[in-house]
Design a protein around this motif. Structure first.
Motif, PDB file in Angstrom:
ATOM      1  N   PHE A 279       0.834  -1.207   0.000  1.00  0.00           N
ATOM      2  CA  PHE A 279       0.000   0.000   0.000  1.00  0.00           C
ATOM      3  C   PHE A 279       0.869   1.257   0.000  1.00  0.00           C
ATOM      4  CE2 PHE A 279      -3.625  -2.671   1.223  1.00  0.00           C
ATOM      5  CZ  PHE A 279      -4.642  -2.059   0.519  1.00  0.00           C
ATOM      6  N   ALA A 280       1.935   1.250   0.810  1.00  0.00           N
ATOM      7  CA  ALA A 280       2.818   2.419   0.885  1.00  0.00           C
ATOM      8  C   ALA A 280       3.519   2.659  -0.450  1.00  0.00           C
ATOM      9  CB  ALA A 280       3.835   2.239   2.005  1.00  0.00           C
ATOM     10  N   ALA A 281       3.989   1.597  -1.095  1.00  0.00           N
ATOM     11  CA  ALA A 281       4.650   1.735  -2.392  1.00  0.00           C
ATOM     12  C   ALA A 281       3.686   2.271  -3.446  1.00  0.00           C
ATOM     13  CB  ALA A 281       5.231   0.389  -2.831  1.00  0.00           C
ATOM     14  N   SER A 282       2.445   1.810  -3.395  1.00  0.00           N
ATOM     15  CA  SER A 282       1.430   2.283  -4.328  1.00  0.00           C
ATOM     16  C   SER A 282       1.144   3.776  -4.105  1.00  0.00           C
ATOM     17  CB  SER A 282       0.155   1.455  -4.145  1.00  0.00           C
ATOM     18  OG  SER A 282      -0.685   1.572  -5.241  1.00  0.00           O
ATOM     19  N   ALA A 283       1.065   4.177  -2.846  1.00  0.00           N
ATOM     20  CA  ALA A 283       0.841   5.588  -2.530  1.00  0.00           C
ATOM     21  C   ALA A 283       2.025   6.437  -2.981  1.00  0.00           C
ATOM     22  CB  ALA A 283       0.618   5.762  -1.027  1.00  0.00           C
ATOM     23  N   LYS A 284       3.228   5.931  -2.779  1.00  0.00           N
ATOM     24  CA  LYS A 284       4.419   6.671  -3.202  1.00  0.00           C
ATOM     25  C   LYS A 284       4.417   6.881  -4.714  1.00  0.00           C
ATOM     26  CE  LYS A 284       9.441   6.609  -3.104  1.00  0.00           C
ATOM     27  NZ  LYS A 284      10.635   5.923  -2.608  1.00  0.00           N
ATOM     28  N   ALA A 285       4.095   5.826  -5.469  1.00  0.00           N
ATOM     29  CA  ALA A 285       4.041   5.941  -6.929  1.00  0.00           C
ATOM     30  C   ALA A 285       2.995   6.973  -7.359  1.00  0.00           C
ATOM     31  CB  ALA A 285       3.744   4.576  -7.554  1.00  0.00           C
ATOM     32  N   ALA A 286       1.848   6.963  -6.706  1.00  0.00           N
ATOM     33  CA  ALA A 286       0.809   7.927  -7.043  1.00  0.00           C
ATOM     34  C   ALA A 286       1.232   9.347  -6.666  1.00  0.00           C
ATOM     35  CB  ALA A 286      -0.498   7.559  -6.342  1.00  0.00           C
ATOM     36  N   GLN A 287       1.888   9.478  -5.528  1.00  0.00           N
ATOM     37  CA  GLN A 287       2.365  10.794  -5.103  1.00  0.00           C
ATOM     38  C   GLN A 287       3.409  11.324  -6.093  1.00  0.00           C
ATOM     39  OE1 GLN A 287       4.277  11.059  -1.183  1.00  0.00           O
ATOM     40  NE2 GLN A 287       2.860  12.739  -0.741  1.00  0.00           N
ATOM     41  N   GLU A 288       4.294  10.467  -6.538  1.00  0.00           N
ATOM     42  CA  GLU A 288       5.302  10.862  -7.524  1.00  0.00           C
ATOM     43  C   GLU A 288       4.673  11.233  -8.860  1.00  0.00           C
ATOM     44  OE1 GLU A 288       8.010   7.554  -7.448  1.00  0.00           O
ATOM     45  OE2 GLU A 288       9.050   8.332  -5.667  1.00  0.00           O
ATOM     46  N   ALA A 289       3.479  10.693  -9.134  1.00  0.00           N
ATOM     47  CA  ALA A 289       2.756  11.027 -10.364  1.00  0.00           C
ATOM     48  C   ALA A 289       1.958  12.323 -10.223  1.00  0.00           C
ATOM     49  CB  ALA A 289       1.834   9.873 -10.752  1.00  0.00           C
TER      50      ALA A 289
END
Length: 131
Positions: free
Chosen positions: A18-28
Motif C-alpha cells: 500500500f505504501a509503495a502504491s501511494a508513493k508511486a501515485a504521489q510521484e505522479a
C-alpha cells in the motif's frame, strides 16, 4: 487536490505494498489518497475474529500515512465491512493516521433494498484509472 484511489492498483496488499502504491501515485502528482485496506473482514465477525483483518488494515493505513506525510489527505473506504461492535475499536486504532474521512464503515439499515434497486439500473459498464 487530486485524489488517487489506489485500492485496485495495489496488488501487494501488505502495508509495504500500500505504501509503495501511494508513493508511486504521489510521484505522479496526486496529493490525496483513498485506500480500502480491510481485505477479508466481514461485518458478521466478532471483534476477536476481526482483529487480524483490522490489524492488517490499520497497518496498511499507518504505512500509507508514513509514506505520504501528515499534510496529505488520507481516506479509507471500508465497504461496509465493519459492524457496530468493531467500529469503535477500528476508529480508535485509526486515530493516529489522521484520516480525512472514513467511508462506509457500517452498513446502513435498508441498504439491501436500495442496492437491489440500483443494480437493476446499472448498465454493467465501469471505468477506472491507473490510480
Amino acid at each position: 487536490r487530486t485524489c488517487a484511489n489506489i485500492n485496485r492498483r495495489t496488488l501487494d496488499r501488505s502495508p509495504h505494498g500500500f505504501a509503495a502504491s501511494a508513493k508511486a501515485a504521489q510521484e505522479a502528482g496526486f496529493n490525496a489518497f483513498k485506500i480500502a485496506s480491510f481485505d477479508g473482514l466481514l461485518s458478521a465477525m466478532t471483534l476477536a475474529e476481526a482483529r487480524p483483518y483490522l490489524d492488517a488494515g490499520v497497518a496498511a493505513a499507518v504505512a500509507v500515512r508514513t509514506e505520504i506525510g501528515d499534510a496529505t489527505r488520507l481516506m479509507i473506504d471500508c465497504h461496509w465491512r465493519i459492524n457496530a461492535k468493531t467500529a469503535a475499536w477500528e476508529i480508535d486504532a485509526l486515530r493516529a493516521t489522521k484520516l480525512h474521512w472514513l467511508e462506509c464503515p457500517v452498513r446502513p439499515r435498508g441498504f439491501r433494498r436500495r442496492r437491489a434497486s440500483r443494480s437493476q439500473r446499472h448498465d454493467g459498464k465501469s471505468t477506472g484509472s491507473a490510480y
